[in-house]
Design a protein around this motif. Structure first.
Motif, PDB file in Angstrom:
ATOM      1  N   GLY A 102      90.578  38.141  44.992  1.00  0.00           N
ATOM      2  CA  GLY A 102      91.329  38.123  43.595  1.00  0.00           C
ATOM      3  C   GLY A 102      90.251  37.089  43.010  1.00  0.00           C
ATOM      4  O   GLY A 102      89.993  37.319  41.728  1.00  0.00           O
ATOM      5  N   HIS A 108      99.003  34.776  43.535  1.00  0.00           N
ATOM      6  CA  HIS A 108      99.762  35.491  44.270  1.00  0.00           C
ATOM      7  C   HIS A 108     101.121  34.906  44.571  1.00  0.00           C
ATOM      8  O   HIS A 108     101.698  35.963  45.016  1.00  0.00           O
ATOM      9  CB  HIS A 108      98.565  35.536  45.719  1.00  0.00           C
ATOM     10  N   SER A 121      93.889  31.420  42.152  1.00  0.00           N
ATOM     11  CA  SER A 121      94.059  32.804  42.707  1.00  0.00           C
ATOM     12  C   SER A 121      95.490  32.653  43.744  1.00  0.00           C
ATOM     13  O   SER A 121      96.277  33.623  43.639  1.00  0.00           O
ATOM     14  CB  SER A 121      93.009  33.241  43.450  1.00  0.00           C
ATOM     15  N   THR A 160      92.456  37.918  51.132  1.00  0.00           N
ATOM     16  CA  THR A 160      93.018  38.686  49.971  1.00  0.00           C
ATOM     17  C   THR A 160      92.929  37.735  48.679  1.00  0.00           C
ATOM     18  O   THR A 160      92.579  38.156  47.694  1.00  0.00           O
ATOM     19  CB  THR A 160      94.436  39.133  50.281  1.00  0.00           C
ATOM     20  N   GLN A 182      91.481  47.061  49.173  1.00  0.00           N
ATOM     21  CA  GLN A 182      90.316  46.769  48.303  1.00  0.00           C
ATOM     22  C   GLN A 182      89.194  47.092  49.188  1.00  0.00           C
ATOM     23  O   GLN A 182      88.106  47.300  48.726  1.00  0.00           O
ATOM     24  CB  GLN A 182      90.295  45.445  47.928  1.00  0.00           C
ATOM     25  N   GLN A 212      87.106  38.687  41.993  1.00  0.00           N
ATOM     26  CA  GLN A 212      87.040  39.453  40.844  1.00  0.00           C
ATOM     27  C   GLN A 212      87.271  38.934  39.562  1.00  0.00           C
ATOM     28  O   GLN A 212      86.442  39.448  38.282  1.00  0.00           O
ATOM     29  CB  GLN A 212      88.226  40.506  41.107  1.00  0.00           C
ATOM     30  N   LYS A 213      87.780  37.866  39.344  1.00  0.00           N
ATOM     31  CA  LYS A 213      87.822  37.101  37.883  1.00  0.00           C
ATOM     32  C   LYS A 213      86.359  36.393  37.771  1.00  0.00           C
ATOM     33  O   LYS A 213      86.086  36.387  36.731  1.00  0.00           O
ATOM     34  CB  LYS A 213      88.995  35.915  38.132  1.00  0.00           C
TER      35      LYS A 213
END
Length: 699
Positions: A606, A410, A406, A602, A675, A609-610
């Motif tokens: 991410g 980014h 992740s 942050t 988020q 979420q994956k």
């Protein structure tokens, strides 16, 4: 090291089973989860977040610190022996119970073969717990060292004694040690840095506000009473205390502030030993190096040249009697728990003024900490066998892999960074070493002799052994298997010259990490820590080191300027946080930790979420205990930073700790995260929502 995850500068509860039963419990939130963002599946009961800890009378969008843990804070007051209290303390208590059992079994085993780790751990702890022997011994085992100091007759013999003090780790005058050369991380260098202060910060010597004056007065009392215990009259003891304070004040005036110490370039000044001797002749560096096994060193890295300029003047101008008094104080105050109870009581009375703690921790807890600090890896092997499974290690490694991926994404999608800088950043990320649980190669304690004769003797022997181990590195290959924390430690760190993140086994337990909890909880807890440590490599300090751990500028000027501009927004936000009247967080001191919190959270969001899309399908999310995974992620982040803290300890933290207070570590990043707003349905104008123009965004 502080008791929070850190950048390392150059620093058991039974698992609950996840129940599959359906639950009709609704979320105790002020705002329902947004239906547009997720398709929820059946609500179940979960592990890791207790809804009863929340305070539903407070909106999550107004004060997430209170909403997420208000009832927990109310139901968990600070015990008398502590200055603050949070989930880490509860985990520490559980861990200590297991460690105590290990130590008491080792201490009871008087038949352990001599020279084994079991014998050394058992004898060290047993000698520390023998308070009768400590009282009987008095200063007997310290006398050889006291006599060395008393025998000083000129500057030359002062230098020789100072070399001995460095070996004993008393902290006198300055700090010296061997570590990677920060501009050539493939070799070791001798590093010299400011030190020599008996109070926690230079400002306590220099400021005249009520807090500083109170601590300074308590320090004088501590010194006076200790010198009286050693046999001085009241008048002589007071005179000695004032002499020590005057000397330390000069060192404090020449010392850099904690903010200034955060600049790695300014604190790297390589020079030859001959040049050092010419510039600071009264420090006696050649004597120290030769006496302590570093005579082959031709160069040293000086952290703070102005400090050593003043130190040289101090060592020349200070009367020998005062210098001897100072060295005596540094020695005695470094070993209070190894002396009769009256000495450690005086040390605690001074600590009380700083922290507000009401009771001294019981002796077994102090001796447990001392054993961990002294024989940590011998002790740690016994702990790991009982407390850390290979499965837990593998799950943690899998999370690191996902979070690293992740972070790479980014970096690649970053809108303000040039391709050249991105390539260097990805190179650094790919070179990052990860250490989980315990060392692959354990320390060898065979050269350290420990017995039950004297705890003080054991402490001094261990310090000399540790110093010798450090010195032995010089001229050899870099040891990349070495750990800076012991396996039972409830903490983690990033080490810039090694470009590594390290997570001891002690950290990988509930509530930080629970193999039986859902991913949202683990990503919000230990995942947040993993993201924090990874992004330390790219904070305002860490970004100055390259993929090999060298202090080298790999940023284009435009990218560096843009990073600095964005980081300054974070600094201003934290400067405005005020937990006590007229007390504000220092945004510059806490910059690195705040940036790691911001970026880490942050990046981990991410990764989560994956993971959720992979597990449940795109857009589908379970509701657990009435909360969506996104809400549980932020609740998990917040629960680890719950903290009740005494005002005295809070003031000291803000002055000396590079970490922001728990409440601001909780809300600071979230106030900048769309988020978070989406997860709890927060709207513009609510306190947890910053306008787009006010938000900070680094990665």
């Amino acid at each position: 090291m502080t008791n929070t995850n850190s950048l390392l500068p150059w620093g058991t509860a039974a698992l609950l089973a996840l129940a599959g039963c359906a639950s009709t419990q609704t979320a105790p939130t002020a705002t329902a989860p947004p239906a547009a963002s997720t398709e929820t599946v059946a609500s179940i009961k979960g592990v890791g977040i207790d809804p009863k800890d929340t305070d539903p009378s407070v909106s999550p969008c107004e004060d997430f610190f209170q909403f997420s843990g208000g009832n927990w804070l109310k139901n968990n007051p600070i015990p008398g022996y502590a200055s603050s209290w949070g989930p880490r303390n509860l985990l520490n208590d559980r861990t200590q119970a297991m460690l105590r059992q290990i130590l008491e079994e080792a201490a009871a085993n008087t038949a352990a073969p001599k020279g084994t780790n079991l014998q050394k751990v058992g004898d060290f702890y047993a000698s520390g717990m023998d308070s009768v022997a400590l009282e009987k011994a008095g200063l007997t085992y310290l006398q050889p060292e006291l006599k060395r100091i008393a025998a000083i007759k000129d500057l030359k013999s002062l230098h020789a004694t100072l070399a001995r003090q460095q070996m004993l780790g008393t902290g006198a005058f300055f700090r010296a040690g061997v570590g990677p050369d920060r501009k050539n991380s493939t070799v070791y260098a001798v590093n010299l840095n400011q030190g020599g202060l008996g109070m926690p910060d230079r400002d306590y010597y220099l400021k005249d506000d009520a807090r500083s004056t109170t601590i300074r007065t308590a320090y004088i009392t501590y010194m006076t009473n200790t010198f009286r215990l050693m046999g001085d009259s009241e008048a002589a003891a007071k005179q000695k205390a004032q002499a020590v304070l005057a000397l330390e004040k000069r060192l404090a005036q020449a010392s850099k502030t904690r903010v200034e110490l955060r600049d790695p370039q300014a604190n790297y000044n390589k020079m030859s030993v001959a040049d050092f001797q010419r510039q600071y002749p009264n420090v006696g560096l050649p004597v120290l190096l030769t006496a302590n096994g570093l005579g082959a060193a031709k160069e040293v890295i000086v952290g703070q040249p102005a400090f050593f300029q003043e130190l040289s003047a101090v060592m020349k101008a200070t009367p020998l009697a005062d210098a001897k008094t100072y060295l005596t104080w540094q020695l005695v105050s470094s070993v209070p728990s190894a002396l009769p109870k009256a000495y450690s009581d005086e040390a605690f009375r001074f600590a009380q003024v700083q922290s507000g703690a009401r009771q001294q921790p019981v002796r077994w807890k102090r001796m447990l900490s001392a054993t961990d600090a002294t024989l940590g890896e011998a002790f740690g092997q016994l702990y790991v066998d009982k407390a850390f499974s290979p499965e837990a290690k593998q799950k943690a490694l899998d999370m690191v892999t996902n979070i690293r991926a992740s972070m790479a994404e980014h970096i690649q999608t970053n809108t303000w960074m040039s391709d050249a800088t991105k390539q260097e950043a990805l190179k650094k990320l790919n070179a990052l070493r990860v250490k989980i649980g315990y060392p692959d190669v354990w320390k060898d304690y065979s050269a350290l002799s420990i017995s039950r004769e004297s705890y003080l003797q054991n402490v001094l022997a261990a310090r000399q052994w540790n110093y010798a181990q450090n010195v032995k590195k010089y001229g050899g290959p870099i040891d990349r298997n070495e750990w800076g924390m012991t396996p039972p430690t409830i903490n983690a760190y990033y080490n810039p010259p090694m470009n590594e993140i390290v997570f001891p086994a002690g950290y990988l337990q509930p509530p930080f990490f629970d193999p039986n909890a859902d991913d949202a909880v683990n990503y919000g807890a230990i995942g947040g820590v993993i993201g924090h440590e990874i992004t330390h490599g790219f904070d305002d300090q860490g970004r100055q080191y390259d993929s090999q751990g060298n202090l080298r500028d790999w940023w284009t000027p435009a990218d560096a300027a843009e990073f600095t501009k964005r980081a300054a927004v974070v600094g201003r936000q934290y400067d405005a946080f005020s937990p006590l009247d007229s007390v504000y967080v220092n945004g510059k001191l806490t910059m690195g930790e705040n940036l790691a919190d911001f970026a880490g959270l942050t990046v981990v969001y991410g990764a989560l979420q994956k993971q959720l899309d992979k597990q449940y399908g795109a857009g589908k999310r379970p509701v657990i205990d009435g909360f969506t995974p996104e809400q549980r992620f932020f609740l998990s982040w917040a629960q680890l930073r719950r903290q009740n803290i005494r005002p005295q300890a809070l003031r000291q933290q803000i002055l000396t700790d590079p970490h922001s207070p728990g409440q601001y570590r909780t809300i600071g990043p979230l106030m900048n995260m769309p988020q978070f707003y989406e997860a709890f349905g927060c709207q513009e104008g609510q306190k947890m929502v910053r306008s787009e123009s006010e938000r900070a965004k680094i990665w």
